[in-house]
Design a protein around this motif. Structure first.
Motif, PDB file in Angstrom:
ATOM      1  N   PHE A   1       0.808  -1.217   0.000  1.00  0.00           N
ATOM      2  CA  PHE A   1       0.000   0.000   0.000  1.00  0.00           C
ATOM      3  C   PHE A   1       0.844   1.271   0.000  1.00  0.00           C
ATOM      4  CE2 PHE A   1       0.855   1.021   4.388  1.00  0.00           C
ATOM      5  CZ  PHE A   1       1.029  -0.216   5.007  1.00  0.00           C
ATOM      6  N   ALA A   2       2.162   1.149   0.201  1.00  0.00           N
ATOM      7  CA  ALA A   2       3.026   2.345   0.225  1.00  0.00           C
ATOM      8  C   ALA A   2       4.426   1.925  -0.198  1.00  0.00           C
ATOM      9  CB  ALA A   2       3.048   2.975   1.617  1.00  0.00           C
ATOM     10  N   VAL A   3       5.250   2.931  -0.519  1.00  0.00           N
ATOM     11  CA  VAL A   3       6.614   2.649  -0.970  1.00  0.00           C
ATOM     12  C   VAL A   3       7.573   3.650  -0.335  1.00  0.00           C
ATOM     13  CG1 VAL A   3       6.379   4.109  -3.019  1.00  0.00           C
ATOM     14  CG2 VAL A   3       8.079   2.257  -3.004  1.00  0.00           C
ATOM     15  N   VAL A   4       8.789   3.202  -0.033  1.00  0.00           N
ATOM     16  CA  VAL A   4       9.831   4.061   0.531  1.00  0.00           C
ATOM     17  C   VAL A   4      10.563   4.747  -0.624  1.00  0.00           C
ATOM     18  CG1 VAL A   4      11.915   4.154   1.931  1.00  0.00           C
ATOM     19  CG2 VAL A   4      10.121   2.487   2.470  1.00  0.00           C
ATOM     20  N   ASN A   5      10.591   6.082  -0.630  1.00  0.00           N
ATOM     21  CA  ASN A   5      11.258   6.770  -1.750  1.00  0.00           C
ATOM     22  C   ASN A   5      12.514   7.528  -1.337  1.00  0.00           C
ATOM     23  OD1 ASN A   5      10.146   8.952  -0.434  1.00  0.00           O
ATOM     24  ND2 ASN A   5       9.310   9.913  -2.285  1.00  0.00           N
ATOM     25  N   SER A   6      12.848   7.529  -0.026  1.00  0.00           N
ATOM     26  CA  SER A   6      14.131   8.102   0.390  1.00  0.00           C
ATOM     27  C   SER A   6      14.445   7.649   1.815  1.00  0.00           C
ATOM     28  CB  SER A   6      14.119   9.639   0.326  1.00  0.00           C
ATOM     29  OG  SER A   6      13.261  10.180   1.301  1.00  0.00           O
ATOM     30  N   ILE A   7      15.754   7.490   2.101  1.00  0.00           N
ATOM     31  CA  ILE A   7      16.210   7.092   3.432  1.00  0.00           C
ATOM     32  C   ILE A   7      17.475   7.874   3.770  1.00  0.00           C
ATOM     33  CG2 ILE A   7      17.144   5.208   4.835  1.00  0.00           C
ATOM     34  CD1 ILE A   7      15.441   3.265   3.338  1.00  0.00           C
ATOM     35  N   SER A   8      17.527   8.418   4.972  1.00  0.00           N
ATOM     36  CA  SER A   8      18.710   9.165   5.411  1.00  0.00           C
ATOM     37  C   SER A   8      19.727   8.207   6.017  1.00  0.00           C
ATOM     38  CB  SER A   8      18.319  10.217   6.455  1.00  0.00           C
ATOM     39  OG  SER A   8      17.393  11.136   5.910  1.00  0.00           O
TER      40      SER A   8
ATOM     41  N   GLY B   1      22.299   6.512   8.408  1.00  0.00           N
ATOM     42  CA  GLY B   1      22.418   6.536   9.857  1.00  0.00           C
ATOM     43  C   GLY B   1      21.115   6.706  10.602  1.00  0.00           C
ATOM     44  N   SER B   2      19.989   6.707   9.885  1.00  0.00           N
ATOM     45  CA  SER B   2      18.684   6.888  10.509  1.00  0.00           C
ATOM     46  C   SER B   2      18.161   5.572  11.066  1.00  0.00           C
ATOM     47  CB  SER B   2      17.697   7.432   9.477  1.00  0.00           C
ATOM     48  OG  SER B   2      17.486   6.464   8.449  1.00  0.00           O
ATOM     49  N   PRO B   3      17.123   5.622  11.921  1.00  0.00           N
ATOM     50  CA  PRO B   3      16.518   4.377  12.401  1.00  0.00           C
ATOM     51  C   PRO B   3      16.038   3.473  11.262  1.00  0.00           C
ATOM     52  CG  PRO B   3      15.795   6.216  13.749  1.00  0.00           C
ATOM     53  CD  PRO B   3      16.569   6.811  12.607  1.00  0.00           C
ATOM     54  N   ALA B   4      15.497   4.075  10.187  1.00  0.00           N
ATOM     55  CA  ALA B   4      15.044   3.280   9.044  1.00  0.00           C
ATOM     56  C   ALA B   4      16.220   2.567   8.387  1.00  0.00           C
ATOM     57  CB  ALA B   4      14.323   4.175   8.028  1.00  0.00           C
ATOM     58  N   SER B   5      17.343   3.270   8.246  1.00  0.00           N
ATOM     59  CA  SER B   5      18.532   2.667   7.656  1.00  0.00           C
ATOM     60  C   SER B   5      19.081   1.564   8.560  1.00  0.00           C
ATOM     61  CB  SER B   5      19.604   3.744   7.429  1.00  0.00           C
ATOM     62  OG  SER B   5      20.803   3.182   6.951  1.00  0.00           O
ATOM     63  N   THR B   6      19.080   1.810   9.868  1.00  0.00           N
ATOM     64  CA  THR B   6      19.564   0.809  10.816  1.00  0.00           C
ATOM     65  C   THR B   6      18.730  -0.466  10.758  1.00  0.00           C
ATOM     66  OG1 THR B   6      20.410   2.511  12.319  1.00  0.00           O
ATOM     67  CG2 THR B   6      19.959   0.353  13.265  1.00  0.00           C
ATOM     68  N   ALA B   7      17.435  -0.315  10.525  1.00  0.00           N
ATOM     69  CA  ALA B   7      16.547  -1.478  10.470  1.00  0.00           C
ATOM     70  C   ALA B   7      16.711  -2.277   9.183  1.00  0.00           C
ATOM     71  CB  ALA B   7      15.099  -1.027  10.619  1.00  0.00           C
ATOM     72  N   GLY B   8      17.403  -1.697   8.190  1.00  0.00           N
ATOM     73  CA  GLY B   8      17.595  -2.405   6.924  1.00  0.00           C
ATOM     74  C   GLY B   8      16.605  -2.017   5.847  1.00  0.00           C
TER      75      GLY B   8
ATOM     76  N   GLN C   1      15.129  -0.118   2.685  1.00  0.00           N
ATOM     77  CA  GLN C   1      15.798   0.373   1.488  1.00  0.00           C
ATOM     78  C   GLN C   1      14.832   1.149   0.605  1.00  0.00           C
ATOM     79  OE1 GLN C   1      17.869  -2.721  -0.644  1.00  0.00           O
ATOM     80  NE2 GLN C   1      18.887  -3.517   1.195  1.00  0.00           N
ATOM     81  N   VAL C   2      15.397   2.067  -0.202  1.00  0.00           N
ATOM     82  CA  VAL C   2      14.590   2.822  -1.162  1.00  0.00           C
ATOM     83  C   VAL C   2      13.927   1.847  -2.135  1.00  0.00           C
ATOM     84  CG1 VAL C   2      14.652   4.502  -3.043  1.00  0.00           C
ATOM     85  CG2 VAL C   2      16.002   4.899  -0.978  1.00  0.00           C
ATOM     86  N   ASP C   3      12.684   2.127  -2.482  1.00  0.00           N
ATOM     87  CA  ASP C   3      11.852   1.304  -3.376  1.00  0.00           C
ATOM     88  C   ASP C   3      11.272   0.076  -2.695  1.00  0.00           C
ATOM     89  OD1 ASP C   3      13.956   1.994  -6.246  1.00  0.00           O
ATOM     90  OD2 ASP C   3      12.201   3.060  -5.512  1.00  0.00           O
ATOM     91  N   ASP C   4      11.502  -0.108  -1.384  1.00  0.00           N
ATOM     92  CA  ASP C   4      10.806  -1.174  -0.662  1.00  0.00           C
ATOM     93  C   ASP C   4       9.314  -0.870  -0.665  1.00  0.00           C
ATOM     94  OD1 ASP C   4      13.031  -2.624  -0.075  1.00  0.00           O
ATOM     95  OD2 ASP C   4      13.143  -2.063   2.049  1.00  0.00           O
ATOM     96  N   GLU C   5       8.509  -1.855  -1.035  1.00  0.00           N
ATOM     97  CA  GLU C   5       7.061  -1.698  -1.021  1.00  0.00           C
ATOM     98  C   GLU C   5       6.524  -2.270   0.289  1.00  0.00           C
ATOM     99  OE1 GLU C   5       6.306  -1.974  -5.854  1.00  0.00           O
ATOM    100  OE2 GLU C   5       5.387  -3.444  -4.523  1.00  0.00           O
TER     101      GLU C   5
ATOM    102  N   ILE D   1       7.948   8.029   3.141  1.00  0.00           N
ATOM    103  CA  ILE D   1       7.046   6.998   2.630  1.00  0.00           C
ATOM    104  C   ILE D   1       5.896   7.677   1.887  1.00  0.00           C
ATOM    105  CG2 ILE D   1       5.472   5.119   3.281  1.00  0.00           C
ATOM    106  CD1 ILE D   1       7.244   4.680   5.745  1.00  0.00           C
ATOM    107  N   ILE D   2       5.571   7.163   0.723  1.00  0.00           N
ATOM    108  CA  ILE D   2       4.458   7.701  -0.065  1.00  0.00           C
ATOM    109  C   ILE D   2       3.494   6.584  -0.418  1.00  0.00           C
ATOM    110  CG2 ILE D   2       5.827   9.602  -1.009  1.00  0.00           C
ATOM    111  CD1 ILE D   2       6.129   7.992  -3.564  1.00  0.00           C
ATOM    112  N   PRO D   3       2.209   6.928  -0.596  1.00  0.00           N
ATOM    113  CA  PRO D   3       1.236   5.901  -0.990  1.00  0.00           C
ATOM    114  C   PRO D   3       1.620   5.293  -2.342  1.00  0.00           C
ATOM    115  CG  PRO D   3       0.121   7.909  -0.255  1.00  0.00           C
ATOM    116  CD  PRO D   3       1.566   8.247  -0.406  1.00  0.00           C
TER     117      PRO D   3
END
Length: 223
Positions: A136-143, A145-152, A154-158, A218-220
């Motif tokens: 239902f959504a997709v990751v289009n950017s990750i900073s 050293g961020s928590p999202a990056s630490t969790a693994g 990635q850009v374009d993850d649906e 994250i975008i729809p």
């Protein structure tokens, strides 16, 4: 784990020698690093919630007397080093999984199933279910050293599942925002589709050097 230990551990296992035990060991190292990162963030939180980028001098330019400057500087340095270590281990995990997947199909099916089961039980988890799922959504950017990056993440993850939000109950990005705000410092199970395969990640929304609690956008998903 220090940067020195990560370097001494060597590169990714060779394609011909990757085993489930290799992946389990990488996952164990990943979790150790995550625990150390959290411990150092707890130190910063104990110092009046100073975080990674709060100034260490007062308005007059003198060193702050209300916090332990040595502890703060040490914790900040440790967080940066550990995040680099975590990134390196995550790369090794991903490469090892790809190498295992590239083996003979019959043997790969057995080994990958066991590796996925172990990974999921430790919060990394490449899903054993490789059937298509509705995102239902997709990751289009990750900073970095961020928590999202630490969790693994990635850009374009649906995104198939984000905590309690899934395809059936997703209405808008406010649903995800609400889950994040109510889960600060608590692990969230996030299921994504990456290159046709499902991955289950553990994401912990926390304050870090950047904005927000995730450090990603994250975008729809437009169908």
């Amino acid at each position: 784990m220090s940067e020195k230990e990560t370097r001494q551990s060597g590169g990714s296992p060779e394609a011909s020698g990757v085993t489930v035990s290799d992946i389990q060991e990488l996952i164990r190292r990943k979790e150790e690093i995550e625990a150390q990162i959290k411990a150092n963030y707890d130190v910063l939180e104990s110092q009046k919630g100073i975080g990674m980028n709060e100034p260490l001098v007062d308005r007059e330019g003198y060193p702050r007397a209300d916090v332990d400057l040595y502890q703060v500087r040490t914790a900040r340095h440790n967080v940066v080093c550990l995040q680099n270590d975590h990134k390196a281990v995550m790369k090794q995990v991903e490469e090892a999984l790809h190498q295992l997947h590239a083996r003979d199909k019959e043997k790969q099916a057995r080994d990958l199933a066991e590796a996925c089961k172990e990974a999921m039980s430790h919060g990394l988890g490449q899903s054993q279910d490789l059937s298509p799922a509705q995102a239902f959504a997709v990751v289009n950017s990750i900073s970095p050293g961020s928590p999202a990056s630490t969790a693994g993440l990635q850009v374009d993850d649906e995104i198939v599942e984000f905590g309690s939000v899934n395809t059936q109950n997703f209405q808008s990005l406010q649903n995800i925002g609400s889950v994040v705000q109510h889960s600060e410092g608590k692990p969230l199970n996030v299921t994504v589709i990456r290159r046709g395969e499902k991955y289950q990640l553990r994401l912990v929304p926390i304050r870090w050097a950047g904005k927000g609690l995730l450090g990603c956008n994250i975008i729809p998903l437009q169908r």
